[in-house]
Design an enzyme around this catalytic site. Structure first.
Site, short mmCIF file in Angstrom:
data_model
loop_
_atom_site.label_atom_id
_atom_site.label_comp_id
_atom_site.label_asym_id
_atom_site.label_seq_id
_atom_site.Cartn_x
_atom_site.Cartn_y
_atom_site.Cartn_z
CG ASP A 269 -2.24 0.71 0.93
OD1 ASP A 269 -2.27 1.55 0.01
OD2 ASP A 269 -3.24 0.44 1.62
CD GLU A 618 -19.93 5.84 4.29
OE1 GLU A 618 -19.69 5.06 5.23
OE2 GLU A 618 -20.90 5.69 3.53
#
Length: 866
Positions: A269, A618
């Protein structure tokens, strides 16, 4: 003779001219990707090998290796690369429980990606979001509804996540017998990763039971590796048992490679390797040199970031050998040959993909189909739905999400050719005798509505904002274009659309200026939605800077203005990464007046309130300054108070209310279940979302969606957010009754289940168990039901079964169908304390079946495994 002598000397000259250049045998397309990779690997220097090991792989001119950017996104459509079909967010597609439909979607996504890639390649462009390696699917378990990135997953159940993840991989990677892979998919984030976002770079997940690992966290990843032949796996930011996931021998070598046999690429990542040593991270290494050696030695082949630039020093210092580098580079080269990225387009059949497939009419039809299948009907009191159009009714459409197109797109999205908002979809359904009222009421959370004052601003070019554009990144020299915007505007380079005539798609800059004269003391708001970087000046003072690395984000600046004063506003903008986007409005926030809004709809026959939350609240590691939200996660799960209060007022006014909830996660809707006559869960349904919602409301589509997550009553039903134990979570371990159970969803047809017929009440491990379930449509219209099958070992301490099979069936009114499942030994595997593994052990197993995980609506039958 003279003729042949001339030919001989010509051939000799050609041979001599190229004798100094090594034969590029790795270019031979008839060899296997592995053979070609091995040949090329032997030719590369250490520095050249290392240059290939980051997401921005450098060219190697000695061997005509082009640059390549490994970072591309396809969560629910080609993302951040301009014009593209935008399908429903992943959690919405999970609600379809339809792997075949999902595979079709991602076959379309791979078509668009191939077309975009080869167009970029023909233009000699090798940028981010232009490659063939897609960092999707996200098969993390959505263990807690507070996680902001849960919307990117396929829900809380490992079997459902597995089936959907396999469908994504099949759609992206193409037929397994193709000469070249269509694309490469990436299973992420391996393995125990689901928030919190706030401290994900340093968070340690430890103490998880072997049962939870094997039954919940591992299955989807293992299946994508073993069954799906997924070509990449992304390791996670967090630590696992005290070791960063991207430096975990246990995860990446012992389990992933040795136990599961994964032979593809592990990519980090972005920034995860730097987290090994930086201040906000795990601090297990002292510097980039140690961290880079740690990452490679423990199985991370490609770093998204720049830490691997220190690998040369790591080798020179003896922290890592060149042979260890070779292991990773071999995988990297093999993958590039598998994709045909190293070969001429004339050899690669996928290169002929026409650009006409991008955002095509066929792909739009797929977007509509999957959006319809994703929407879940949660409540329908007195069969209020479906509505009938052209009945002379007055219909009010209200709420913060009713006319919001950006909300429909979710996150990690492309830019669609059009978007039908839910308001627009409803308008399209109404007949000439119907009347429509629209009122926004409030924003999702704040008790206000934005009212534009754009046209009260002035520039030297007229009302509004002036704009100057340069084809350079620093606004230097004379501007190429000077223009003016007299009303709020939205600019985006998606689909090769320039900001202004003659301005490039990348590497450009702009300045927007205006003067505002205050006529009263008030708070005015500069509202931007941008993908790029820059800053905002007021009266020559920089008041706010912005920089977007992960797609467009909202940026606002509040100005407390005084009567009679003027304010010079200047915004400097630079294209940064991917498509540039710049939306600008200027105005005030008007307080919500609920009594006024209720009075506006006093004559309405039906109120359709479209609320919920949004991807701007979100999501991934966000900076959201609202109560109830924390870095993109939520601290509670209830519907925002302003919406809850207004729905209560509509109830008190005697209105019939259809509530359409838009969210990427489960919302606590306990009061809304009481106050609303019907509830639809629409998720973030993509470009065709408005049409899909309207089709269901007006009965042109019989809803079939089912919940891929449990809808809890409120946050008190949840364990601590940072507790990764599955105890008390999801339908499998929740001791209390939820608001809406996993697998639940209503339709406009009703079905009854008969008693199952089992092929044999006792079977050996080698036998399959055939179970036939009768289902009858007892309603008045054709409908689809999702037959769900759950299994548990009867002597297990677990009280609920686990989903192990599902099948959609269409049944005509009054008709019955026999739904057949053939269960193999694999469907009966559970964690065994004695062997400490997933196995099928002899014993009695209970098979539950029905239309949800709700035990009160399930039937069951027992089988014995001998």
């Amino acid at each position: 003779m003279r003729k042949y002598s001339f030919l001989f000397f010509l051939l000799l000259f050609v041979h001599t001219a190229f004798a100094g250049k090594e034969e590029l045998s790795f270019r031979n397309p008839n060899l296997s990707p592995g053979q070609r990779a091995e040949m090329l690997l032997q030719k590369l220097s250490l520095e050249q090998k290392i240059s290939l090991m980051t997401d921005v792989s450098q060219p190697v001119e000695d061997f005509e290796i082009k640059p390549y950017n490994w970072w591309n996104e396809a969560l629910h459509g080609c993302a951040r690369a301009g014009l593209a079909t935008v399908f429903p967010q992943a959690i919405g597609m999970a609600a379809s429980f339809d792997p075949l439909a999902v595979e079709k979607v991602f076959d379309a996504v791979s078509d668009e990606t191939r077309a975009k890639h080869h167009l970029a390649k023909r233009n000699n462009e090798f940028n981010r979001y232009q490659g063939l390696t897609m960092w999707t699917p996200n098969v993390n378990i959505f263990r807690d509804p507070r996680w902001g990135r849960g919307q990117e997953t396929y829900g809380e159940d490992p079997f459902l996540a597995t089936q959907m993840g396999l469908a994504v991989v099949r759609g992206l990677q193409g037929p397994p017998d193709s000469r070249y892979d269509k694309l490469h998919a990436c299973a992420k984030h391996f393995v125990v990763h689901s928030g919190p976002e706030k401290n994900r770079h340093a968070f340690d997940v430890s103490g998880i039971s072997q049962k939870d690992l094997l039954e919940t966290y591992f299955p989807a990843f293992e299946a994508l590796v073993r069954e799906g032949n997924v070509k990449e796996v992304m390791c996670a930011y967090n630590s696992f048992n005290g070791t960063p996931c991207c430096g975990s021998d246990q995860l990446l070598i012992q389990i992933l490679r040795k136990e599961w046999g994964f032979d593809g690429i592990v990519v980090s990542d972005c920034g995860a390797i730097a987290n090994f040593y930086n201040e906000r991270g795990h601090k297990v290494n002292k510097d980039a040199v140690e961290a880079s050696a740690n990452g490679v030695r423990n199985g991370t082949d490609i770093e998204c970031g720049s830490t691997y630039k220190a690998l040369t020093d790591a080798v020179n210092k003896g922290l890592l050998s060149e042979e260890e580098i070779d292991i990773s580079v071999m995988r990297i080269l093999k993958a590039r040959f598998e994709l045909g990225e190293m070969d001429h387009d004339s050899l690669v059949s996928w290169a002929s993909m026409p650009t006409s497939v991008i955002a095509s009419a066929y792909h739009d039809s797929l977007a509509l189909d999957i959006a319809r299948k994703s929407i879940v009907l949660l409540s329908n009191k007195n069969n209020l739905l479906p509505l009938s159009a052209n009945k002379g009714a007055t219909i009010a459409v209200m709420g913060p999400n009713a006319h919001d197109s950006v909300m429909l797109w979710g996150n990690y999205n492309g830019t669609p050719p059009y978007t039908t908002t839910i308001l627009q979809g409803i308008k399209q359904k109404l007949g000439p005798t119907d009347r429509l009222i629209y009122e926004k009421v409030s924003e999702c959370i704040s008790r206000e509505v934005f009212e534009s004052r754009f046209n009260t601003c002035s520039s030297e070019q007229g009302n509004g904002f002036s704009a100057r554009y340069w084809n350079n990144p620093d606004c230097s020299g004379k501007p190429e274009v000077i223009t003016n915007y007299s009303s709020p505007f939205q600019l985006c380079t998606s689909g090769a659309t320039v900001f202004a005539p003659g301005i490039s798609l990348s590497g450009f800059s702009a300045v927007y200026q205006t003067t505002f004269s205050a006529t009263r003391d008030e708070l005015v708001v500069l509202d931007l939605y941008v993908n790029g970087k820059g800053f905002i000046e007021v009266d020559g003072v920089v008041r706010k800077e912005f920089r977007c690395n992960h797609g467009a984000r909202r940026t606002t600046l509040n100005l407390d203005v005084k009567t009679g004063k003027t304010y010079d506003i200047r915004i400097v903008f630079n294209q940064h990464t991917g498509d540039a986007q710049f939306n600008l409005d200027f105005g005030i926030k008007v307080p919500t007046d609920m009594n006024r809004s209720v009075s506006l709809v006093k004559d309405a026959d039906i109120v359709i309130f479209v609320g919920g939350i949004s991807p701007q609240l979100e999501g991934e590691e966000m900076k959201v300054d609202y109560p109830g939200f924390n870095n993109g996660d939520r601290t509670d799960i209830e519907l925002p108070a302003v919406q809850r209060e207004f729905l209560q007022k509509l109830k008190q006014a005697g209105k019939k209310v259809i509530f359409v909830n838009c969210s990427g996660s489960a919302i606590g809707l306990e009061p809304e279940q009481e106050n609303c006559d019907a509830i639809l869960q629409a998720w973030y349904p993509g470009q065709a979302g408005g049409r899909a919602v309207a089709d269901i409301i007006f009965g042109d589509y019989n809803p079939t969606g089912k919940l891929p997550v449990t809808f809890y009553k409120n946050v008190t039903q949840l364990p601590g957010f940072d507790d990764y134990s599955m105890a008390g979570r999801t339908y499998r371990y929740l001791a209390e009754e939820p608001l809406f159970p996993f697998g639940f969803g209503l339709g406009y047809s009703e079905f009854s289940f008969g008693n199952a017929l089992v092929s044999s009440s006792a079977s050996t491990l080698k036998d399959s168990v055939r179970i036939t379930i009768p289902i009858k449509n007892t309603g008045k219209r054709v409908g689809e039901e999702l037959v769900q099958l759950y299994i548990r070992k009867l002597d297990s301490p677990d009280t609920a079964g686990s989903l192990r099979a599902f099948k959609r069936v269409s049944v005509s009114p009054g008709q019955s169908e026999q739904v057949v499942f053939n269960l193999s030994e694999k469907e009966f595997r559970f964690f065994d304390e004695r062997s400490y593994s997933l196995v099928t052990v002899p014993g009695i197993y209970r098979i539950y079946y029905g239309n949800s995980s709700d035990p009160d609506n399930q039937k069951f039958t027992d089988v014995t495994i001998l």
